[in-house]
Design a protein around this motif. Structure first.
Motif, PDB file in Angstrom:
ATOM      1  N   MET A 259     -13.433  55.770   8.803  1.00 45.36           N
ATOM      2  CA  MET A 259     -13.002  54.651   7.978  1.00 45.36           C
ATOM      3  C   MET A 259     -11.905  55.073   7.007  1.00 45.36           C
ATOM      4  N   ARG A 260     -10.931  54.171   6.831  1.00 42.15           N
ATOM      5  CA  ARG A 260      -9.881  54.349   5.833  1.00 42.15           C
ATOM      6  C   ARG A 260      -9.763  53.074   5.014  1.00 42.15           C
ATOM      7  N   VAL A 261      -9.569  53.229   3.721  1.00 44.09           N
ATOM      8  CA  VAL A 261      -9.249  52.098   2.852  1.00 44.09           C
ATOM      9  C   VAL A 261      -7.742  52.132   2.610  1.00 44.09           C
ATOM     10  N   LEU A 262      -7.073  51.020   2.893  1.00 37.15           N
ATOM     11  CA  LEU A 262      -5.613  50.958   2.826  1.00 37.15           C
ATOM     12  C   LEU A 262      -5.175  49.946   1.765  1.00 37.15           C
ATOM     13  N   GLN A 263      -4.156  50.334   0.977  1.00 39.27           N
ATOM     14  CA  GLN A 263      -3.596  49.447  -0.037  1.00 39.27           C
ATOM     15  C   GLN A 263      -2.088  49.333   0.148  1.00 39.27           C
TER      16      GLN A 263
ATOM     17  N   GLN B  98     -14.157  50.875  -6.475  1.00 37.51           N
ATOM     18  CA  GLN B  98     -13.855  50.246  -7.758  1.00 37.51           C
ATOM     19  C   GLN B  98     -12.372  49.905  -7.893  1.00 37.51           C
ATOM     20  N   TYR B  99     -11.534  50.487  -7.024  1.00 38.92           N
ATOM     21  CA  TYR B  99     -10.088  50.266  -7.108  1.00 38.92           C
ATOM     22  C   TYR B  99      -9.574  49.270  -6.072  1.00 38.92           C
ATOM     23  N   VAL B 100     -10.417  48.810  -5.160  1.00 37.88           N
ATOM     24  CA  VAL B 100      -9.932  47.895  -4.131  1.00 37.88           C
ATOM     25  C   VAL B 100      -9.813  46.485  -4.697  1.00 37.88           C
ATOM     26  N   LYS B 101      -9.017  45.673  -4.028  1.00 36.28           N
ATOM     27  CA  LYS B 101      -8.833  44.280  -4.438  1.00 36.28           C
ATOM     28  C   LYS B 101      -8.708  43.417  -3.203  1.00 36.28           C
ATOM     29  N   VAL B 102      -8.853  42.124  -3.402  1.00 41.08           N
ATOM     30  CA  VAL B 102      -8.730  41.174  -2.303  1.00 41.08           C
ATOM     31  C   VAL B 102      -7.344  41.316  -1.666  1.00 41.08           C
ATOM     32  N   GLY B 103      -7.320  41.383  -0.360  1.00 39.87           N
ATOM     33  CA  GLY B 103      -6.075  41.571   0.376  1.00 39.87           C
ATOM     34  C   GLY B 103      -5.893  42.986   0.888  1.00 39.87           C
ATOM     35  N   ASP B 104      -6.586  43.975   0.301  1.00 39.80           N
ATOM     36  CA  ASP B 104      -6.533  45.345   0.809  1.00 39.80           C
ATOM     37  C   ASP B 104      -7.178  45.402   2.191  1.00 39.80           C
ATOM     38  N   MET B 105      -6.881  46.472   2.924  1.00 44.56           N
ATOM     39  CA  MET B 105      -7.357  46.611   4.297  1.00 44.56           C
ATOM     40  C   MET B 105      -8.377  47.744   4.432  1.00 44.56           C
ATOM     41  N   ILE B 106      -9.275  47.577   5.375  1.00 43.18           N
ATOM     42  CA  ILE B 106     -10.221  48.636   5.755  1.00 43.18           C
ATOM     43  C   ILE B 106     -10.047  48.868   7.250  1.00 43.18           C
TER      44      ILE B 106
ATOM     45  N   VAL C 120     -10.283  48.788  14.609  1.00 43.07           N
ATOM     46  CA  VAL C 120     -10.460  47.449  14.077  1.00 43.07           C
ATOM     47  C   VAL C 120      -9.978  47.439  12.630  1.00 43.07           C
ATOM     48  N   LEU C 121      -9.140  46.487  12.307  1.00 42.44           N
ATOM     49  CA  LEU C 121      -8.602  46.372  10.960  1.00 42.44           C
ATOM     50  C   LEU C 121      -9.220  45.160  10.273  1.00 42.44           C
ATOM     51  N   TYR C 122      -9.771  45.386   9.092  1.00 38.33           N
ATOM     52  CA  TYR C 122     -10.393  44.318   8.314  1.00 38.33           C
ATOM     53  C   TYR C 122      -9.583  44.086   7.036  1.00 38.33           C
ATOM     54  N   GLN C 123      -9.574  42.833   6.588  1.00 35.32           N
ATOM     55  CA  GLN C 123      -8.946  42.513   5.309  1.00 35.32           C
ATOM     56  C   GLN C 123     -10.017  42.070   4.324  1.00 35.32           C
TER      57      GLN C 123
END
Length: 208
Positions: free
Chosen positions: A70-74, A131-139, A149-152
């Motif tokens: 898993m990666r959290v993308l901004q 704690q740093y993610v926001k709506v619109g960021d990707m997982i 699979v890319l999630y928003q």
């Protein structure tokens, strides 16, 4: 009547304090090294599964295996940038598993299945970044079959630990990330959970 400490006793006290301090530093360093080595073993087990499609334990006595990366993308300067290093999701969200990485709740959906896929993690380690993610960021999730699979992220919110609605099954594909809240609380007995919910936006079989 006051007593004075002799120079010999004074140096003995200093030496004892120094020894205790060094022991604590060594213990901290050992724990850090152990954690990094565990991540290396988990990553290697994941790579083995990509090759032969068989589950591999990261170490012989483990009762789990990696099921996803898993990666959290901004968004930064018109491009998506990872928030922190890659995370390897383990099968099962037991306390033992969560010490080494986020865990996939086996009662929910698996990657690629319809339904609510639920991944839990500790707020003071692997899921501290939430704690740093926001709506619109990707997982971004990669399965052991090589599927991407890319999630928003659609919402973030806080619920009481007794609120189990976030664990409910869903008809559509859905990703739920859970960690304890608040992030800066030192006590281990947190009553609240920080929830990140996301919807899939693209899926393809290319692994990179």
């Amino acid at each position: 009547m006051s007593q004075t400490i002799s120079p010999t006793k004074h140096w003995i006290v200093i030496a004892l304090i120094s020894v205790v301090g060094c022991a604590l530093l060594l213990q901290g360093g050992y724990m850090q090294a152990k954690a990094h080595f565990a991540q290396f073993l988990i990553e290697r087990a994941f790579e083995k599964t990509l090759v032969d499609s068989q589950p591999h334990k990261p170490w012989s006595w483990a009762d789990t295996h990696p099921v996803a990366k898993m990666r959290v993308l901004q968004q930064h300067n018109d491009s998506l940038q990872p928030l922190g290093s890659d995370l390897y999701v383990l099968a099962g969200a037991s306390g033992r598993n969560l010490a080494f990485g986020p865990g996939l709740m086996l009662a929910g959906a698996s990657l690629g299945e319809q339904g609510n896929m639920i991944i839990a993690g500790h707020r003071d380690s692997h899921f501290m970044r939430l704690q740093y993610v926001k709506v619109g960021d990707m997982i971004e999730l990669y399965s052991t079959a090589g599927e991407r699979v890319l999630y928003q992220i659609t919402t973030t919110h806080v619920v009481h630990e007794t609120d189990l609605d976030v664990l409910a099954p869903t008809a559509e594909s859905h990703l739920t990330l859970i960690t304890c809240y608040p992030f800066d609380q030192l006590s281990g007995n947190a009553e609240y959970r920080y929830i990140v919910e996301a919807k899939p936006v693209v899926s393809n079989p290319l692994y990179s």
